[in-house]
Design a protein around this motif. Structure first.
Motif, PDB file in Angstrom:
ATOM      1  N   TRP A  39      54.169  90.210  54.255  1.00 32.27           N
ATOM      2  CA  TRP A  39      53.831  90.643  52.883  1.00 32.27           C
ATOM      3  C   TRP A  39      52.621  89.861  52.376  1.00 32.27           C
ATOM      4  N   PHE A  40      52.623  88.565  52.613  1.00 32.37           N
ATOM      5  CA  PHE A  40      51.524  87.740  52.119  1.00 32.37           C
ATOM      6  C   PHE A  40      50.219  88.068  52.840  1.00 32.37           C
ATOM      7  N   ARG A  41      50.291  88.320  54.126  1.00 27.78           N
ATOM      8  CA  ARG A  41      49.076  88.703  54.856  1.00 27.78           C
ATOM      9  C   ARG A  41      48.533  90.032  54.332  1.00 27.78           C
ATOM     10  N   ALA A  42      49.431  90.949  54.030  1.00 24.97           N
ATOM     11  CA  ALA A  42      48.998  92.248  53.510  1.00 24.97           C
ATOM     12  C   ALA A  42      48.369  92.118  52.127  1.00 24.97           C
ATOM     13  N   MET A  43      48.892  91.238  51.302  1.00 21.41           N
ATOM     14  CA  MET A  43      48.375  91.068  49.944  1.00 21.41           C
ATOM     15  C   MET A  43      46.984  90.430  49.916  1.00 21.41           C
ATOM     16  N   ARG A  44      46.629  89.715  50.978  1.00 22.70           N
ATOM     17  CA  ARG A  44      45.321  89.050  50.995  1.00 22.70           C
ATOM     18  C   ARG A  44      44.183  90.055  50.997  1.00 22.70           C
ATOM     19  N   GLY A  45      44.415  91.241  51.528  1.00 24.71           N
ATOM     20  CA  GLY A  45      43.368  92.254  51.563  1.00 24.71           C
ATOM     21  C   GLY A  45      42.967  92.744  50.179  1.00 24.71           C
ATOM     22  N   PRO A  46      43.884  93.366  49.438  1.00 24.50           N
ATOM     23  CA  PRO A  46      43.518  93.880  48.116  1.00 24.50           C
ATOM     24  C   PRO A  46      43.416  92.816  47.032  1.00 24.50           C
ATOM     25  N   PHE A  47      44.039  91.656  47.245  1.00 28.63           N
ATOM     26  CA  PHE A  47      44.077  90.624  46.195  1.00 28.63           C
ATOM     27  C   PHE A  47      43.597  89.265  46.721  1.00 28.63           C
ATOM     28  N   PRO A  48      42.344  89.167  47.157  1.00 24.99           N
ATOM     29  CA  PRO A  48      41.873  87.918  47.766  1.00 24.99           C
ATOM     30  C   PRO A  48      41.814  86.737  46.803  1.00 24.99           C
ATOM     31  N   ASP A  49      41.796  87.012  45.494  1.00 25.00           N
ATOM     32  CA  ASP A  49      41.664  85.932  44.518  1.00 25.00           C
ATOM     33  C   ASP A  49      43.001  85.444  43.969  1.00 25.00           C
ATOM     34  N   VAL A  50      44.090  86.081  44.387  1.00 21.89           N
ATOM     35  CA  VAL A  50      45.415  85.681  43.903  1.00 21.89           C
ATOM     36  C   VAL A  50      45.954  84.552  44.772  1.00 21.89           C
ATOM     37  N   ARG A  51      46.511  83.532  44.113  1.00 22.85           N
ATOM     38  CA  ARG A  51      47.125  82.405  44.822  1.00 22.85           C
ATOM     39  C   ARG A  51      48.630  82.496  44.631  1.00 22.85           C
ATOM     40  N   GLY A  65      56.989  85.726  38.462  1.00 22.05           N
ATOM     41  CA  GLY A  65      57.316  86.205  39.787  1.00 22.05           C
ATOM     42  C   GLY A  65      56.879  87.633  40.021  1.00 22.05           C
ATOM     43  N   VAL A  66      56.437  87.915  41.237  1.00 28.62           N
ATOM     44  CA  VAL A  66      56.041  89.271  41.625  1.00 28.62           C
ATOM     45  C   VAL A  66      56.595  89.555  43.018  1.00 28.62           C
ATOM     46  N   ALA A  67      56.755  90.847  43.316  1.00 29.54           N
ATOM     47  CA  ALA A  67      57.225  91.241  44.637  1.00 29.54           C
ATOM     48  C   ALA A  67      56.592  92.547  45.107  1.00 29.54           C
ATOM     49  N   THR A  68      55.696  93.126  44.291  1.00 34.35           N
ATOM     50  CA  THR A  68      55.048  94.386  44.644  1.00 34.35           C
ATOM     51  C   THR A  68      53.572  94.338  44.245  1.00 34.35           C
ATOM     52  N   PRO A  69      52.748  95.168  44.871  1.00 28.20           N
ATOM     53  CA  PRO A  69      51.345  95.253  44.459  1.00 28.20           C
ATOM     54  C   PRO A  69      51.187  95.628  42.992  1.00 28.20           C
ATOM     55  N   SER A  70      52.052  96.499  42.491  1.00 25.90           N
ATOM     56  CA  SER A  70      51.956  96.904  41.084  1.00 25.90           C
ATOM     57  C   SER A  70      52.180  95.722  40.154  1.00 25.90           C
ATOM     58  N   GLU A  71      53.137  94.855  40.505  1.00 27.08           N
ATOM     59  CA  GLU A  71      53.387  93.674  39.680  1.00 27.08           C
ATOM     60  C   GLU A  71      52.220  92.689  39.766  1.00 27.08           C
ATOM     61  N   VAL A  72      51.628  92.565  40.940  1.00 18.29           N
ATOM     62  CA  VAL A  72      50.456  91.700  41.074  1.00 18.29           C
ATOM     63  C   VAL A  72      49.334  92.213  40.172  1.00 18.29           C
ATOM     64  N   MET A  73      49.105  93.522  40.188  1.00 19.34           N
ATOM     65  CA  MET A  73      48.062  94.104  39.347  1.00 19.34           C
ATOM     66  C   MET A  73      48.361  93.914  37.867  1.00 19.34           C
ATOM     67  N   ALA A  74      49.621  94.063  37.490  1.00 20.97           N
ATOM     68  CA  ALA A  74      49.998  93.872  36.082  1.00 20.97           C
ATOM     69  C   ALA A  74      49.750  92.433  35.659  1.00 20.97           C
ATOM     70  N   ALA A  75      50.074  91.481  36.529  1.00 18.90           N
ATOM     71  CA  ALA A  75      49.837  90.070  36.214  1.00 18.90           C
ATOM     72  C   ALA A  75      48.346  89.787  36.100  1.00 18.90           C
ATOM     73  N   MET A  76      47.570  90.370  36.996  1.00 18.50           N
ATOM     74  CA  MET A  76      46.127  90.190  36.923  1.00 18.50           C
ATOM     75  C   MET A  76      45.568  90.794  35.639  1.00 18.50           C
TER      76      MET A  76
END
Length: 205
Positions: free
Chosen positions: A149-161, A119-130
């Protein structure tokens, strides 16, 4: 292929054309089996059972066995320790879901051949998972994060599902799918006969 990349391949296959996942928490063996059948009959092929007690583990094993007969894969949820990774694998889980991101749990899952969905809830956690090689992630709690939040995440993380979990049902699932979520997880909605037709329509999108 790395273990993490192999896990991404598993999730791509698991969720291909499947926008909904069912979660049944703490319902015991009999009720979990009943609702799993409801989900499968509706067309929701992927089911998750959190394992927070010995009874939960028994329910997971029973639903795994029932799912195997139907070609449906069942995951273990609320996996928060390395020890629980072994429990989930022993019960036959096809993947492991966690409410947060713990590198030790992720690595234990990869070592066990159990695809992790942290589970993630922040950009930092998304980056750590990546950084651990993962691109399929659970976003929790989704209803609190909101569709923006999901729309915002699509910009910096287009490859994350993202698999959106927490506070979702037939009334708001479509909004999250429209925001770019790949999979919406629902639980109590499957206990409400009034919501089943709307969930079925989401499966036909």
């Amino acid at each position: 292929m790395s273990a993490a990349a192999a896990c991404d391949t598993v999730f791509e296959d698991l969720f291909a054309g499947r926008p909904l996942m069912a979660i049944f928490r703490g319902l015991g063996v009999e009720r979990s089996l009943e609702l799993a059948v409801t989900a499968w009959d509706l067309g929701i092929e992927v089911v998750e059972l959190p394992i927070q007690s010995a009874e939960d583990v028994d329910a997971l094993a029973a639903v795994v066995e029932a799912g195997r007969a139907r070609g449906a894969r069942v995951g273990a949820g609320t996996v928060v320790t390395v020890d629980q990774v072994e429990v989930a694998a022993s019960a036959g889980a096809a993947f492991a879901v966690s409410p947060g991101l713990d590198a030790a749990v992720v690595r234990a899952c990869l070592d066990a051949g159990l695809p992790p969905l942290p589970g993630v809830a922040t950009p930092s956690e998304v980056m750590a998972a990546m950084g651990l090689g993962l691109t399929w992630l659970k976003a929790f709690p989704a209803s609190v994060l909101g569709t923006g939040w999901f729309r915002a995440m699509r910009g910096p993380f287009p490859d994350v599902r993202f698999v959106a979990t927490g506070g979702l049902d037939a009334g708001n699932a479509a909004e999250f799918l429209a925001a770019g979520v790949r999979v919406v997880a629902v639980g109590s909605a499957l206990e409400d006969p009034a919501q089943l037709p709307a969930l079925a329509r989401l499966l036909d999108r």
